[in-house]
Structure formats: structure tokens, C-alpha cells
Design a protein around this motif. Structure first.
Motif, short mmCIF file in Angstrom:
data_model
loop_
_atom_site.label_atom_id
_atom_site.label_comp_id
_atom_site.label_asym_id
_atom_site.label_seq_id
_atom_site.Cartn_x
_atom_site.Cartn_y
_atom_site.Cartn_z
N LYS A 1 -0.88 -31.92 7.11
CA LYS A 1 -2.26 -32.38 6.94
C LYS A 1 -2.45 -32.81 5.50
CE LYS A 1 -5.01 -29.36 9.84
NZ LYS A 1 -5.79 -28.13 9.85
N PRO A 2 -2.50 -34.13 5.25
CA PRO A 2 -2.71 -34.53 3.86
C PRO A 2 -4.10 -34.08 3.40
CG PRO A 2 -2.43 -36.43 5.30
CD PRO A 2 -2.48 -35.23 6.18
N THR A 3 -4.19 -33.71 2.16
CA THR A 3 -5.48 -33.25 1.65
C THR A 3 -5.82 -34.01 0.37
OG1 THR A 3 -6.59 -31.39 0.59
CG2 THR A 3 -4.18 -31.28 0.70
N THR B 1 2.34 -36.55 10.35
CA THR B 1 1.36 -36.52 9.28
C THR B 1 0.06 -37.08 9.84
OG1 THR B 1 3.11 -36.86 7.69
CG2 THR B 1 0.88 -37.31 6.92
N MET B 2 -0.96 -36.27 9.80
CA MET B 2 -2.22 -36.65 10.44
C MET B 2 -3.35 -35.90 9.77
SD MET B 2 -2.60 -36.24 14.52
CE MET B 2 -1.04 -36.92 15.03
N ARG B 3 -4.41 -36.60 9.45
CA ARG B 3 -5.55 -35.90 8.85
C ARG B 3 -6.21 -34.96 9.85
NH1 ARG B 3 -6.60 -36.97 4.00
NH2 ARG B 3 -5.76 -38.89 3.16
N GLY B 4 -6.72 -33.85 9.36
CA GLY B 4 -7.50 -32.95 10.22
C GLY B 4 -8.84 -33.60 10.54
N VAL B 5 -9.56 -32.99 11.46
CA VAL B 5 -10.88 -33.53 11.82
C VAL B 5 -11.88 -33.08 10.78
CG1 VAL B 5 -12.72 -33.43 13.55
CG2 VAL B 5 -10.33 -33.40 14.25
N ARG B 6 -12.74 -34.02 10.34
CA ARG B 6 -13.81 -33.60 9.43
C ARG B 6 -14.77 -32.72 10.20
NH1 ARG B 6 -17.97 -37.09 7.36
NH2 ARG B 6 -18.97 -35.71 5.88
N GLN B 7 -14.96 -31.52 9.72
CA GLN B 7 -15.81 -30.59 10.45
C GLN B 7 -17.26 -30.85 10.09
OE1 GLN B 7 -14.29 -28.30 12.66
NE2 GLN B 7 -12.49 -29.51 12.16
N PHE C 1 -9.03 -29.89 16.68
CA PHE C 1 -7.90 -30.70 16.22
C PHE C 1 -8.17 -32.17 16.52
CE2 PHE C 1 -5.60 -28.48 20.01
CZ PHE C 1 -6.13 -29.36 20.94
N PRO C 2 -7.41 -33.10 15.90
CA PRO C 2 -7.69 -34.52 16.08
C PRO C 2 -7.36 -35.01 17.50
CG PRO C 2 -6.09 -34.19 14.30
CD PRO C 2 -6.29 -32.87 14.95
N GLU C 3 -8.11 -35.98 17.96
CA GLU C 3 -7.86 -36.54 19.30
C GLU C 3 -6.45 -37.11 19.39
OE1 GLU C 3 -10.83 -39.16 20.84
OE2 GLU C 3 -12.46 -37.75 20.38
N GLU C 4 -5.98 -37.71 18.29
CA GLU C 4 -4.64 -38.32 18.30
C GLU C 4 -3.56 -37.27 18.59
OE1 GLU C 4 -3.44 -41.26 18.26
OE2 GLU C 4 -1.38 -41.02 17.55
N LEU C 5 -3.75 -36.08 18.06
CA LEU C 5 -2.77 -35.00 18.29
C LEU C 5 -2.73 -34.65 19.78
CD1 LEU C 5 -2.29 -31.91 16.08
CD2 LEU C 5 -2.77 -31.55 18.48
N ALA C 6 -3.92 -34.49 20.39
CA ALA C 6 -3.96 -34.16 21.82
C ALA C 6 -3.39 -35.31 22.64
CB ALA C 6 -5.40 -33.86 22.24
#
Ligand code: SAM
Length: 269
Positions: free
Chosen positions: A127-129, A192-198, A209-214
Motif C-alpha cells: 500500500k503506497p502511502t 501495489t494498490m492504494r487502500g480505500v480512502r476511509q 478493501f479496494p474494489e480492484e483487489l476483490a
């Protein structure tokens, strides 16, 4: 249409061998935001985390014992050869000034293997930050610093041997192909995928988690028309994506407050 059942996934009233894929992310043991939910599942956990009789190791064990009951149900519900993907992160926490690392990924792997699941190679989700690296320790002076945790795990388990397909199943399998480019990217070990902005409010408390991951996991490990389960459904990310991909989604969620975010059944947009 998805089906969301508000209840405890340690007991899922679904027929055995009726689920083809599980994509889920449990509450993470020893991450503070989940203490309440673990104490709800086992009231001893709350007592062991605080107070005169505190025993952190025992609390941690009970948290994984509660999750283990869900993994056991998951194993019952999966068809032979069905896959379970578990997104989890390790946790760091200090108790009485003493730093500890809780390797949730290792404990879940151990429990699932004991239940009879076959471990497949896991995915490391980086998760890039935007935050500068937290130098956790003593600045530029060796040796007491420790590295920043910027990965989570996607553990992958299979119930028994490889899936077998009927003639009808073979047709839906062909309908579900991915491209070479997708395969090369998805079947590599680091994503490598950004987390979901909460956002504020309820969704914030669920750590979605991100839709792309699912979407990747659903397309990698299930076919069109098959049943996809999320026993820790939260805001319903898995359900929403599974529905969009022509699968049959079912979710369980213990927190009834999430009814305001995901209804009990319908079409998630
Ligand atoms: C990490 S979150 C899942 C987030 C989800 N992947 C999403 O995208 O919104 C874990 C969820 O599991 C739920 N939960 C915890 N224990 C549960 C149990 N025993 N049965 C059903 N749901 C549970 C929590 O309330 C929380 O919403």
C-alpha cells in the motif's frame, strides 16, 4: 442480486459445499479498532486486555480462536477445490511500555492448515502511502529502530485438490477467462494498490478493501454464475464486485449499524 445476512459468521446457515469462493478480510487481532468486536465475540478478551488480570498472549489466542470458528465454517461451506482468500495485516502494539509484533498472517495460516486447508502462495499487497516513512525507533542510530509495515497479506487456501468441472461448468469456465496481461499482473506475488480512502461515518469503521483487489481475486478464482461468500462483509465491497462480475454474492456481517450502508438484499451499485 446479493444477499447480506446480519449475523455472526461463526455459524452460517448455508448448505455444506455450496460456495465456490470466499474473499474476505476479518477484523485484525490486536488492532485497537477491533477490540470491541472481539470482546463481543468472547467477553474474556476485553478483561484480558485491561485490568489487573491482563494477559495479552491469551487475549490474542482467543481472538484467533474466534476467527478459527469462521475458518472452520468456511471449510464446510466450500466445494471441493474451492478457494478462500483472506486479506489480513500483522499488528504492532505496546503493552505496559513493551513493544510487540502480532503476526496474524502466520497464525491464520497455521489454523487453516490445521483445519485441512491447503496453503497456496500468498500475495503481498503493498500500500503506497503519502506519509513520510515513520522511523520507528531511534532516528539514525542503530540498532533499535524497526521497519515500517507497508504491506498486508492476501492468504490463499484451497479445500483439498484442484476443482473439477462438469460439461456445464466447463462452459462457464471458458466464459470467465482473463487476458494474458491480466494473468501476468495478477499472478505475480506483489500487488501495489492504494487502500480505500476511509470516509467519515460508518464506512470509516469497517476498513474496506479496494474494489480492484476483490475484482482480481473473484476473476482469478471463480467462474461466472458461481457463489462468492464474504463472512466479514463490512460495507459489502466483495458483494458489490461479485455481482457486477456475474457471480452470486452472499455476505455475513455482525454489525447491524451497517444496514444503513448495505441493505439485506438487492443490487449494490
Ligand atoms: C475488516 S472489516 C471488512 C471490510 C470489508 N472487506 C469491506 O470492504 O467493507 C471486518 C468486518 O467483519 C465484521 N465482523 C467481525 N466479526 C464478525 C462475525 N463474527 N460475524 C460477522 N461479521 C463480523 C466487522 O463488523 C467488520 O465490518
Amino acid at each position: 442480486m446479493y444477499r447480506m445476512i446480519f449475523g455472526d459468521s461463526r455459524k452460517m446457515e448455508l448448505p455444506s459445499s455450496s460456495v465456490h469462493l470466499i474473499v474476505t478480510s476479518p477484523p485484525y487481532p490486536m488492532i485497537k479498532m477491533w477490540d470491541r468486536v472481539f470482546s463481543q465475540m468472547d467477553p474474556k478478551v476485553g478483561k484480558l486486555l485491561t485490568g489487573a488480570d491482563s494477559d495479552v498472549r491469551q487475549a490474542y489466542g482467543l481472538m484467533h480462536k474466534a476467527l478459527g470458528e469462521v475458518w472452520c465454517e468456511a471449510c464446510r461451506l466450500l466445494v471441493d477445490g474451492g478457494i478462500m482468500c483472506v486479506n489480513v495485516g500483522d499488528a504492532t502494539r505496546s503493552f505496559n511500555g513493551e513493544f510487540r509484533l502480532f503476526t496474524n498472517h502466520a497464525r491464520i495460516t497455521e489454523v487453516c492448515e490445521r483445519l485441512g486447508f491447503v496453503s497456496l502462495p500468498f500475495i503481498l499487497w503493498k500500500k503506497p502511502t503519502n506519509k513520510p516513512n515513520a522511523f520507528l525507533g531511534s532516528g539514525f542510530l542503530p540498532p533499535n529502530a524497526y521497519v515500517t509495515m507497508d504491506h498486508e497479506f492476501i492468504l490463499i487456501f484451497r479445500k483439498g485438490g484442484k476443482r473439477k468441472f462438469s460439461e456445464e461448468g466447463k462452459a462457464s469456465r471458458r466464459e470467465s477467462t482473463y487476458t494474458k496481461k491480466e494473468r501476468d499482473e495478477w499472478f505475480s506475488q506483489t500487488w501495489t494498490m492504494r487502500g480505500v480512502r476511509q470516509e467519515a461515518g460508518l464506512a470509516r469503521r469497517t476498513a474496506a478493501f479496494p474494489e480492484e483487489l476483490a475484482a482480481r481475486l473473484i476473476r482469478m478464482f471463480s467462474c461466472v454464475g458461481e457463489t462468492v461468500l464474504d463472512p466479514f462483509a463490512g460495507t459489502g465491497t466483495t458483494l458489490k464486485v461479485a455481482e457486477r462480475l456475474g457471480r452470486n454474492p452472499i455476505g455475513f456481517e455482525i454489525d447491524e449499524n451497517l444496514k444503513a450502508v448495505v441493505g439485506e438484499e438487492g443490487i449494490l451499485v
